[in-house]
Design an enzyme around this catalytic site. Structure first.
Site, PDB file in Angstrom:
ATOM      1  N   HIS A   1       5.193   1.938   6.869  1.00  0.00           N
ATOM      2  CA  HIS A   1       4.878   2.808   5.706  1.00  0.00           C
ATOM      3  C   HIS A   1       4.435   1.888   4.568  1.00  0.00           C
ATOM      4  CE1 HIS A   1       5.901   6.411   2.972  1.00  0.00           C
ATOM      5  NE2 HIS A   1       5.346   5.494   2.194  1.00  0.00           N
TER       6      HIS A   1
ATOM      7  N   HIS B   1      10.928   6.975   4.429  1.00  0.00           N
ATOM      8  CA  HIS B   1      11.822   6.475   3.384  1.00  0.00           C
ATOM      9  C   HIS B   1      13.069   7.334   3.192  1.00  0.00           C
ATOM     10  CE1 HIS B   1       9.247   9.306   1.332  1.00  0.00           C
ATOM     11  NE2 HIS B   1       8.305   8.453   1.053  1.00  0.00           N
TER      12      HIS B   1
ATOM     13  N   HIS C   1       6.968  13.106   3.893  1.00  0.00           N
ATOM     14  CA  HIS C   1       7.654  12.821   2.625  1.00  0.00           C
ATOM     15  C   HIS C   1       8.660  13.957   2.447  1.00  0.00           C
ATOM     16  CE1 HIS C   1       7.925  11.094  -1.534  1.00  0.00           C
ATOM     17  NE2 HIS C   1       8.591  12.232  -1.644  1.00  0.00           N
TER      18      HIS C   1
ATOM     19  N   HIS D   1       1.544   1.250   1.171  1.00  0.00           N
ATOM     20  CA  HIS D   1       0.466   1.651   0.260  1.00  0.00           C
ATOM     21  C   HIS D   1      -0.360   0.415  -0.076  1.00  0.00           C
ATOM     22  CE1 HIS D   1       2.275   5.618  -0.489  1.00  0.00           C
ATOM     23  NE2 HIS D   1       3.415   4.965  -0.328  1.00  0.00           N
TER      24      HIS D   1
ATOM     25  N   LYS E   1       0.010  12.395   7.532  1.00  0.00           N
ATOM     26  CA  LYS E   1       1.053  12.337   6.507  1.00  0.00           C
ATOM     27  C   LYS E   1       1.171  13.672   5.779  1.00  0.00           C
ATOM     28  CE  LYS E   1       4.061  10.719   3.642  1.00  0.00           C
ATOM     29  NZ  LYS E   1       4.390   9.470   3.009  1.00  0.00           N
TER      30      LYS E   1
ATOM     31  N   ASP F   1       7.314   0.977   2.232  1.00  0.00           N
ATOM     32  CA  ASP F   1       6.861   1.820   1.120  1.00  0.00           C
ATOM     33  C   ASP F   1       6.445   0.944  -0.063  1.00  0.00           C
ATOM     34  OD1 ASP F   1       6.164   4.093  -0.245  1.00  0.00           O
ATOM     35  OD2 ASP F   1       8.206   4.617  -0.834  1.00  0.00           O
TER      36      ASP F   1
HETATM   37  C1  NCD Z   1       4.394   6.020  -3.598  1.00  0.00           C
HETATM   38  C2  NCD Z   1       3.084   5.609  -4.287  1.00  0.00           C
HETATM   39  O1  NCD Z   1       3.145   4.995  -5.362  1.00  0.00           O
HETATM   40  O2  NCD Z   1       2.009   5.886  -3.751  1.00  0.00           O
HETATM   41  N1  NCD Z   1       5.453   5.973  -4.558  1.00  0.00           N
HETATM   42  C3  NCD Z   1       6.767   5.886  -4.301  1.00  0.00           C
HETATM   43  O3  NCD Z   1       7.558   5.992  -5.257  1.00  0.00           O
HETATM   44  N2  NCD Z   1       7.229   5.664  -3.094  1.00  0.00           N
HETATM   45  C4  NCD Z   1       4.254   7.356  -2.952  1.00  0.00           C
HETATM   46  C5  NCD Z   1       5.389   7.725  -2.019  1.00  0.00           C
HETATM   47  O4  NCD Z   1       5.516   7.172  -0.930  1.00  0.00           O
HETATM   48  O5  NCD Z   1       6.197   8.587  -2.378  1.00  0.00           O
HETATM   49 ZN    ZN Z   2       5.153   5.776   0.191  1.00  0.00          ZN
END
Ligand code: NCD
Ligand code: ZN
Length: 347
Positions: A13, A174, A136, A15, A99, A247
């Site tokens: 996971h 998460h 999520h 970003h 997702k 995450d």
């Molecule tokens: C994530 C993001 O910034 O894209 N933020 C987070 O707090 N985890 C999005 C997500 O996974 O919820």
């Molecule tokens: Zn995330």
């Protein structure tokens, strides 16, 4: 033991964002991880197989020369996602999962799902084809306390959904609560959960006690200590239903240190040092390999990486940079609050 060699880990996971931010953060992931499930909540979101293909090529183009990394792409589920596009994208290997963001649950989730009945045809098709749904797991109902949103989601949304769509393969992303951990433990082979780096270290006091700490704010928000302990127990148990999804979610400091700071913690550079430290202090260093290198590929039906990664325990704590500089501004790196003695060996 002061040396640990494991199959190269994966991050289930992640970003990576886009543009300059992608170029700035990618190297930290590529340095330690062989593959990662790439979250589709960029702007505009990754809605179709064509979007995934184009985002994937932007990621590949940003990989530092000479390094090997496989981005595993996902599609952002909306109420108008075309089941045929999902099936063909998965069949051709363009995507590894879809997702589900409840609309409004987190960063860039505005195009997510409001009416879960409207995505039934896509989810049915995914169940028939064994395509994982990354969830999520938080309700967005303003009447529900933010600390209860995961537990309520399991009861009101996820469990009925899994009852209705038998065989749907789900990753509860998460996971942050005892309720989530228990639900996944009893969920059988079609259910797994990712656990982040930061939720293994912080509870809600780390966000709110002694001053508000925006760099520890993420969604789902960290809960009470009893929940953190349940996550640590799950991660270090060897149960294959739980695996690492960092995450890691970079935001520039200006966006976090604001009157309405955004959610997300950037953990990619120090995740492996943090986890080795934690697993060692739990007397479970031998379980780290399962959590970061084996359980994820097993769920996603992929081979374990053949390359390896070596962690070395140093005499003195390693130096961890506070921030990553990017053209958009500095991004604060997660501070787990403990000295880190374990370093990733770079040859
Ligand atoms: C994530 C993001 O910034 O894209 N933020 C987070 O707090 N985890 C999005 C997500 O996974 O919820
Ligand atoms: Zn995330």
């Amino acid at each position: 033991m002061n040396r640990l060699r494991i199959p190269r880990p994966d991050d289930w996971h992640l970003h990576l964002r886009d543009g300059d931010m992608l170029a700035s953060v990618l190297a930290d992931t590529v340095a330690h991880f062989g593959r990662a499930i790439i979250m589709p909540n960029i702007l505009p979101p990754v809605l179709t197989a064509a979007d995934a293909q184009s985002y994937r090529s932007r990621i590949l183009a940003a990989i530092p020369a000479g390094l090997d990394f496989q981005p595993l792409m996902t599609l952002y589920l909306t109420e108008t996602t075309d089941p045929d596009d999902v099936i063909s994208a998965a069949a051709s290997g363009q995507i590894s999962a879809v997702k589900l963001y409840p609309a409004g649950a987190t960063t860039n989730s505005g195009s997510g799902v409001r009416d879960f009945d409207r995505v039934t045809p896509v989810l049915d098709a995914m169940a028939d084809n064994g395509i994982p749904l990354c969830v999520h797991g938080e309700v967005t109902d303003p009447d529900i306390d933010i600390f209860d949103r995961e537990a309520v989601f399991l009861e009101r949304i996820l469990d009925p959904l899994r009852e209705r769509i038998k065989g749907l393969r789900v990753v509860l992303e998460h996971v942050t609560t005892c309720e989530g951990v228990d639900y996944v433990r009893q969920g059988g082979n079609d259910l797994a959960a990712t656990i982040t780096t930061h939720h293994l270290f912080i509870n809600r006091n780390h966000i709110l006690a002694g001053g508000i700490r925006p760099h520890n704010y993420c969604l789902p928000v960290a809960k009470r200590e009893v929940h953190r302990l349940a996550l640590v127990a799950a991660a270090t148990s060897g149960d294959p239903s739980f695996f690492l999804g960092t995450d890691s979610a970079p935001h520039v400091d200006a966006a976090k240190q604001s009157g309405c700071g955004c959610a997300g913690i950037f953990t990619a550079p120090i995740t492996m040092s943090c986890l080795a430290t934690l697993f060692e202090s739990e007397g479970a260093l031998e379980k780290l390999e399962g959590f970061v290198s084996r359980h994820g590929p097993a769920f996603y039906r992929l081979p374990i990486n053949t390359e390896t990664l070596t962690l070395v325990k140093r005499e003195a704590p390693i130096k961890v940079p506070e921030k990553l500089k990017t053209p958009d501004g500095p991004v604060t790196i997660f501070d787990c609050g403990q000295p880190l003695y374990w370093a990733v060996e770079t040859s």
